[in-house]
Design a protein around this motif. Structure first.
Motif, mmCIF file in Angstrom:
data_model
loop_
_atom_site.group_PDB
_atom_site.id
_atom_site.type_symbol
_atom_site.label_atom_id
_atom_site.label_comp_id
_atom_site.label_asym_id
_atom_site.label_seq_id
_atom_site.Cartn_x
_atom_site.Cartn_y
_atom_site.Cartn_z
ATOM 1 N N ARG A 17 0.835 -1.211 0.000
ATOM 2 C CA ARG A 17 0.000 0.000 0.000
ATOM 3 C C ARG A 17 0.863 1.251 0.000
ATOM 4 O O ARG A 17 1.984 1.248 0.511
ATOM 5 N N LEU A 55 -11.150 12.098 7.909
ATOM 6 C CA LEU A 55 -10.121 11.068 7.768
ATOM 7 C C LEU A 55 -8.777 11.452 8.389
ATOM 8 O O LEU A 55 -8.093 10.622 8.958
ATOM 9 N N MET A 319 -1.502 8.189 4.318
ATOM 10 C CA MET A 319 -1.606 8.214 5.780
ATOM 11 C C MET A 319 -2.037 6.854 6.304
ATOM 12 O O MET A 319 -1.529 6.361 7.315
ATOM 13 N N SER A 320 -2.952 6.227 5.605
ATOM 14 C CA SER A 320 -3.383 4.901 6.051
ATOM 15 C C SER A 320 -2.265 3.886 5.862
ATOM 16 O O SER A 320 -2.074 2.990 6.687
ATOM 17 N N THR A 323 0.273 4.369 8.759
ATOM 18 C CA THR A 323 -0.178 3.816 10.031
ATOM 19 C C THR A 323 -0.093 2.301 10.024
ATOM 20 O O THR A 323 0.312 1.683 10.999
ATOM 21 N N SER A 327 2.106 0.006 12.528
ATOM 22 C CA SER A 327 1.490 -1.082 13.298
ATOM 23 C C SER A 327 2.210 -2.397 13.045
ATOM 24 O O SER A 327 2.467 -3.176 13.965
ATOM 25 N N PHE B 68 -10.197 3.938 10.298
ATOM 26 C CA PHE B 68 -9.502 4.242 9.036
ATOM 27 C C PHE B 68 -7.995 4.088 9.167
ATOM 28 O O PHE B 68 -7.330 3.518 8.299
ATOM 29 N N THR B 69 -7.434 4.578 10.281
ATOM 30 C CA THR B 69 -5.969 4.534 10.401
ATOM 31 C C THR B 69 -5.472 3.111 10.613
ATOM 32 O O THR B 69 -4.289 2.837 10.427
ATOM 33 N N ARG B 70 -6.351 2.189 11.006
ATOM 34 C CA ARG B 70 -5.931 0.795 11.175
ATOM 35 C C ARG B 70 -6.100 -0.002 9.893
ATOM 36 O O ARG B 70 -5.229 -0.767 9.505
ATOM 37 N N ILE B 71 -7.245 0.184 9.241
ATOM 38 C CA ILE B 71 -7.513 -0.685 8.081
ATOM 39 C C ILE B 71 -7.433 0.038 6.751
ATOM 40 O O ILE B 71 -7.478 -0.588 5.701
ATOM 41 N N GLY B 72 -7.320 1.356 6.788
ATOM 42 C CA GLY B 72 -7.189 2.114 5.544
ATOM 43 C C GLY B 72 -8.523 2.335 4.866
ATOM 44 O O GLY B 72 -9.580 1.973 5.372
ATOM 45 N N LEU B 73 -8.432 2.959 3.695
ATOM 46 C CA LEU B 73 -9.641 3.273 2.933
ATOM 47 C C LEU B 73 -10.143 2.039 2.206
ATOM 48 O O LEU B 73 -9.360 1.222 1.737
#
Lengths: 332, 167
Positions: A17, A55, A319-320, A323, A327, B68-73
């Motif tokens: 990603r 978001l 950004m996603s 993160t 993680s 969202f910040t864990r699994i994304g869009l």
């Protein structure tokens, strides 16, 4: 600074990603299509009375511009704000570095302010790549244009505009006209168009404004508008970057306009439903006739609107990805 | 994999309960909104059964998810489509399954970005245990309890079927 050819390892995380957005090199069609699809969804947000989504709420985005820009910086700022981020605009050429602070010191200070994303514009090719290698894993880098290398968000907003008007990329013939030599936009456009599967990318320019390696990027060179525009679906005009020209690359603007300026007459060589694009700012009467820039085939203002949606898409995806990468690293 | 419940008969009950609920609350011009994807399929059916002339809306809550910040869009996110003004309107919000309550919270956050509705009535085909937020549906087709290794999914849109599968 060196120019990176294939920085996938840097801009994609371990799940593939987007984590930084530095160049279109090495990104596959699925990733580019995902950016376009996500941007499509953000267009609807811009039409609401409340144009924000949450978001990037609580995130800090720093617009780090080492080179002057109004339009690109504004659209990045609006995009970040529409994602509910806090935005800091820094014009580095007139602030920290002019007081003697090194780039590394500037970046470390910004990281210490708990920034989450740097949007970087720099006159040196590869600068955003260099910064992406230097920052901590908590920061994503978005390339807002580096030297002659790449301007990936501009190319993607152009792709979104083409898809909106033409439906898909299959079978399209696209002509890019003008100052290819100095254009980071053209390089990114050629990459994106080929990845997305158009049938032909043409470049039309005088020899003095063509880079030597242009055909290796996947473009066919034409030296006249009559031949180059024949039967094309999309005409992308480029700005004549006079500020980057060293020496006499052009006899005169007038002669350039006569040979390569897009006029109503020359536009007739293209398909009747061809669209006309320009990344702006436009030099009217140098690259393009006003009647064409403001005419029914022009989609130049659509490009500006799409710029916000594409930047929202790239920022939220990076950004996603950031993160997720943090993680994953924490759980190892 | 087992086809578990007759969705058609649940929808008949839901429409009867919803009509009664709307009458009791003096709501004579509701606007129906389904949450993608299953909620939209249900909204289509309920909208027709109630005989409403105004088209129903579709809500995609991807931009409002709290994870969202864990699994994304969600890469298949499609823009929400609300073909009416929601300001001051009585909204019937429809989802297929309510469990944690987080999807409904996200949906309400999004709805308020379009305007301040007069009321929101929440309809859910299935109400599962596992609530994490104090959000309860007003109209429910069926309450259920699943084992930890089970999940439920609404299949459609041509023929709506509920399936319980092992994780």
């Amino acid at each position: 600074m060196t120019q990176s050819k294939e920085p996938d390892h840097l801009q994609l995380n371990s799940q593939g990603r987007l984590r930084h957005f530095l160049t279109l090199d090495g990104l596959d069609r699925a990733t580019l299509t995902e950016i376009l699809d996500t941007a499509d969804s953000f267009i609807e947000v811009g039409k609401r009375s409340i144009k924000n989504v949450p978001l990037l709420r609580g995130k800090t985005v720093v617009n780090l511009f080492f080179e002057a820009s109004t339009r690109t910086r504004s659209t990045f700022e609006l995009a970040a704000k529409r994602l509910s981020a806090d935005v800091l605009n820094l014009n580095i050429s007139t602030s920290a570095t002019s007081k003697g602070e090194s780039l590394s010191d500037t970046l470390q200070n910004l990281e210490a302010m708990a920034s989450d994303m740097f949007v970087v514009r720099h006159s040196q090719s590869g600068a955003p790549h260099f910064i992406a290698e230097s920052v901590t894993p908590n920061v994503s880098i978005i390339n807002a244009g580096d030297g002659r290398h790449a301007h990936p968000t501009q190319a993607m907003l152009d792709m979104l505009t083409i898809r909106q008007h033409k439906g898909s990329f299959e079978g399209l013939k696209v002509a890019i006209v003008g100052d290819i030599l100095h254009s980071r936009v053209a390089r990114s456009q050629i990459r994106a168009l080929n990845t997305l599967g158009v049938s032909e990318v043409r470049v039309i320019a005088p020899n003095t404004l063509l880079p030597v390696d242009i055909e290796s990027l996947g473009a066919t060179v034409y030296s006249t508008m009559k031949q180059g525009l024949d039967g094309v679906d999309v005409v992308i005009m480029l700005r004549l970057q006079k500020e980057r020209m060293e020496g006499a690359l052009l006899p005169s603007e007038h002669e350039f306009y006569e040979l390569y300026g897009l006029t109503t007459e020359k536009l007739k060589y293209a398909k009747p439903d061809a669209i006309v694009m320009h990344p702006g700012p436009i030099n009217r009467g140098v690259e393009i006739e006003s009647a064409v820039a403001d005419g029914p085939q022009s989609v130049i203002l659509n490009q500006v609107t799409n710029g916000i949606a594409v930047r929202m898409a790239v920022m939220s995806m990076a950004m996603s990805g950031q993160t997720a990468a943090i993680s994953a690293a924490a759980s190892e | 994999m087992t086809a578990l419940l007759d969705v058609e008969s649940l929808l008949v009950n839901i429409c009867a309960d919803l009509s009664e609920h709307l009458a009791l609350n003096h709501i004579d011009s509701p606007c129906v909104i389904g949450i993608r994807t299953g909620g939209v399929w249900l909204a289509d059916h309920i909208h027709k059964k109630l005989g409403l002339s105004e088209p129903f809306g579709e809500l995609d809550i991807s931009f409002y998810r709290d994870d969202f910040t864990r699994i994304g869009l969600n890469p298949t996110v499609k823009p929400s489509s609300l073909p009416f003004e929601t300001e001051g309107r009585d909204i019937v919000l429809i989802d297929d399954v309510v469990m944690s309550g987080r999807t409904i919270r996200a949906a309400m956050n999004e709805l308020f970005d379009y305007g301040r509705p007069a009321s929101i009535t929440l309809v859910s085909l299935i109400d599962l245990n596992g609530r994490e937020l104090p959000i309860q549906p007003d109209i429910v087709g069926q309450k259920m309890t699943l084992n930890d290794n089970q999940q439920i999914k609404l299949k459609g849109p041509e023929k709506l079927e509920l399936e319980v599968t092992e994780k």
